[in-house]
Scaffold this active site. Sequence first.
Site, mmCIF file in Angstrom:
data_model
loop_
_atom_site.group_PDB
_atom_site.id
_atom_site.type_symbol
_atom_site.label_atom_id
_atom_site.label_comp_id
_atom_site.label_asym_id
_atom_site.label_seq_id
_atom_site.Cartn_x
_atom_site.Cartn_y
_atom_site.Cartn_z
ATOM 1 C CE LYS A 45 -3.220 3.059 0.857
ATOM 2 N NZ LYS A 45 -4.160 3.484 -0.211
ATOM 3 C CB SER A 46 0.611 4.583 -1.594
ATOM 4 O OG SER A 46 0.614 4.252 -2.973
ATOM 5 C CG ASN A 69 -10.315 4.639 -3.936
ATOM 6 O OD1 ASN A 69 -9.631 5.226 -3.094
ATOM 7 N ND2 ASN A 69 -9.956 4.533 -5.196
ATOM 8 C CB SER A 70 -12.520 9.191 -1.366
ATOM 9 O OG SER A 70 -11.743 10.322 -0.975
ATOM 10 C CG MET A 71 -9.170 3.824 -0.230
ATOM 11 S SD MET A 71 -10.685 3.145 0.433
ATOM 12 C CE MET A 71 -10.008 2.001 1.618
ATOM 13 N N GLY A 72 -7.941 7.972 0.975
ATOM 14 C CA GLY A 72 -7.173 9.049 1.621
ATOM 15 C C GLY A 72 -5.841 8.579 2.200
ATOM 16 C CB CYS A 129 -2.876 9.594 -3.897
ATOM 17 S SG CYS A 129 -4.347 9.360 -2.852
ATOM 18 C CB SER A 194 -8.485 5.651 -9.303
ATOM 19 O OG SER A 194 -7.983 6.683 -8.469
ATOM 20 N N GLY A 270 -6.643 -4.253 -9.463
ATOM 21 C CA GLY A 270 -7.101 -3.458 -8.324
ATOM 22 C C GLY A 270 -8.513 -3.839 -7.900
ATOM 23 C CB THR A 271 -11.813 -2.551 -9.027
ATOM 24 O OG1 THR A 271 -11.532 -1.146 -8.947
ATOM 25 C CG2 THR A 271 -13.272 -2.798 -8.715
#
Length: 310
Positions: A45-46, A69-72, A129, A194, A270-271
Amino acid sequence: MPDLRTEFLDLPLANPLMNASGVWCSVASQLEALAECAAGAMVTKSCTLAQRDGNPEPRYRATPWGSINSMGLPNEGFPYYLNYARCHDYERKPLFMSLAGLTLDDNLTMVAELREAVTPVIMELNLSCPNVPGKAQVGYDFEAMDTFIHEIADAYDRPFGVKLPPYFDIAHFDEAAAILNAYPQIAFVTCINSIGNGLVIDPVSETVVIRPKDGFGGIGGDFVLPTALANVNAFFRRCPDKKIIGCGGVRSGEQVFLHLLAGAALVQVGTQLFEEGPLIFPRLLEELQAIMTAKGYDRITDFQGKLKTL
Ligand SMILES: O=C1NC(=O)NC(C(=O)O)N1
């Protein structure tokens, strides 16, 4: 039976598949599952310098065509992933480590420490990102991108790669490639992250489906495939001395085949990995082999990068 073996930066891989950074790779249990699964390589993960909780939930939603997604950038922090990199079994498969420092200084701090660490991990610098509120994507600011790469290449002594956002204009492919080609140390380019700041709306509740940023988030899945293939092929044509890693829209062996045809050396998932888990990899490999058999291809290099034009 077609041979799926390949190599990347002189490393042998059982096959060209790997996870996309951010999916199934945030904590040790997930990383261990990736290390044991059929994928030929894997990426963490980044990470940011310090641990981050990321954006408020709900921050991911699957859709019939993919995901938003907007995981942040939720992650355990750089030391956690560096520790994993130290313990990884590199005989089993190569490990990539994704860095997404919130500032150039944070990236330089991480890169300096990675340089000192005796580990064959491969660095993927995430310049794309779209989900940290208030932070524009470096990949869309060419001057900042050049500065970041210049400083990081100076501070790091090994080949590395960059994860780019999707570009949609030929002039932008040209400008981004010109920057990358000025740095021979950039050994690979991962296209695409994305498609930033899409908006998914639920018609019944008349509401967005994720909480952060009023529902705006990165789009993945079927819809991004043509853009992903275009970016893979655009940089494959423009950066002959670099490898391209394809990412975006892979849900079956057919899309893996298309990414390889467009010029990808490796293909990230990914997805669909998020939805299906690591058992997707044996399925994708089987489907890819069936396509190769039907077309009479014995190995990946029989068709890799050999997309025809009219
Ligand atoms: O680079 C990223 N791309 C995404 O689509 N999401 C994650 C994230 O939001 O952490 N990061």
